[in-house]
Design a protein around this motif. Structure first.
Motif, short mmCIF file in Angstrom:
data_model
loop_
_atom_site.label_atom_id
_atom_site.label_comp_id
_atom_site.label_asym_id
_atom_site.label_seq_id
_atom_site.Cartn_x
_atom_site.Cartn_y
_atom_site.Cartn_z
N ALA A 93 5.44 -3.03 -2.83
CA ALA A 93 4.83 -3.91 -3.57
C ALA A 93 3.58 -4.41 -2.98
N TYR A 94 2.28 -4.48 -3.85
CA TYR A 94 1.07 -4.98 -3.02
C TYR A 94 0.84 -6.34 -3.74
N TYR A 95 0.72 -7.29 -2.96
CA TYR A 95 0.29 -8.53 -3.04
C TYR A 95 -1.19 -9.02 -2.58
N CYS A 96 -2.05 -9.73 -3.38
CA CYS A 96 -3.14 -10.49 -2.88
C CYS A 96 -2.64 -11.88 -2.74
N GLY A 113 1.89 -9.58 -7.74
CA GLY A 113 2.16 -8.26 -7.22
C GLY A 113 2.07 -7.18 -8.19
N THR A 114 1.97 -5.91 -7.56
CA THR A 114 1.79 -4.81 -8.26
C THR A 114 2.39 -3.54 -7.56
N GLN A 115 3.10 -2.83 -8.01
CA GLN A 115 3.66 -1.91 -7.55
C GLN A 115 3.08 -0.32 -7.27
N VAL A 116 3.03 0.03 -6.01
CA VAL A 116 2.63 1.48 -5.64
C VAL A 116 3.43 2.35 -5.21
N THR A 117 3.66 3.26 -6.09
CA THR A 117 4.74 4.28 -5.44
C THR A 117 4.12 5.78 -5.23
N VAL A 118 4.17 6.25 -3.89
CA VAL A 118 3.58 7.31 -3.62
C VAL A 118 4.48 8.50 -3.52
N SER A 119 4.52 9.53 -4.33
CA SER A 119 5.66 10.57 -4.52
C SER A 119 5.18 11.63 -5.24
#
Length: 120
Positions: A93-96, A113-119
């Motif tokens: 989860a990415y937050y500024c 936050g916004t979720q980033v999933t690398v898969s």
């Protein structure tokens, strides 16, 4: 209402790119440092990148050097995190957040936050 709103997260394959946005409302970002942070499941939050009020760049995480960049568009009151060559370990989860002016100052306003999933 004073707030930060992140957007742009999602599911991406390894090697892909995403651009996250951090939009401010209720105040002007011009005079603030904006930092990006991330938190993976069962891990502590870590700093990623910061852009200061005078556009100085600070990398908090060596693992993103050469792959992530940060920029601001004061006209849109938005800061961006461009993420290239994404790896599964970037999943989080990415937050500024904002700090008074310097990337060394304490952050006192956070987005949701916004979720980033690398898969694959």
């Amino acid at each position: 209402q004073v707030q930060l709103v992140e957007s742009g997260g999602g599911l991406v394959q390894p090697g892909g790119s995403l651009r996250l946005s951090c939009a401010a409302s209720g105040f002007t970002l011009d005079y603030y440092a904006i930092g990006w942070f991330r938190q993976a499941p069962e891990k502590e939050r870590e700093g990623v990148l910061c852009i200061s009020s005078n556009d100085g760049i600070t990398y908090y995480a060596d693992s993103v050097k050469g792959r992530f960049t940060i920029s601001r568009d004061n006209a849109k009151n938005t800061v961006y995190l461009q993420m290239n060559s994404l790896k599964p370990e970037d999943t989080a989860a990415y937050y500024c957040a904002t700090a008074p002016g310097s990337c060394e100052d304490e952050y006192d306003l956070w987005g949701q936050g916004t979720q980033v999933t690398v898969s694959s």
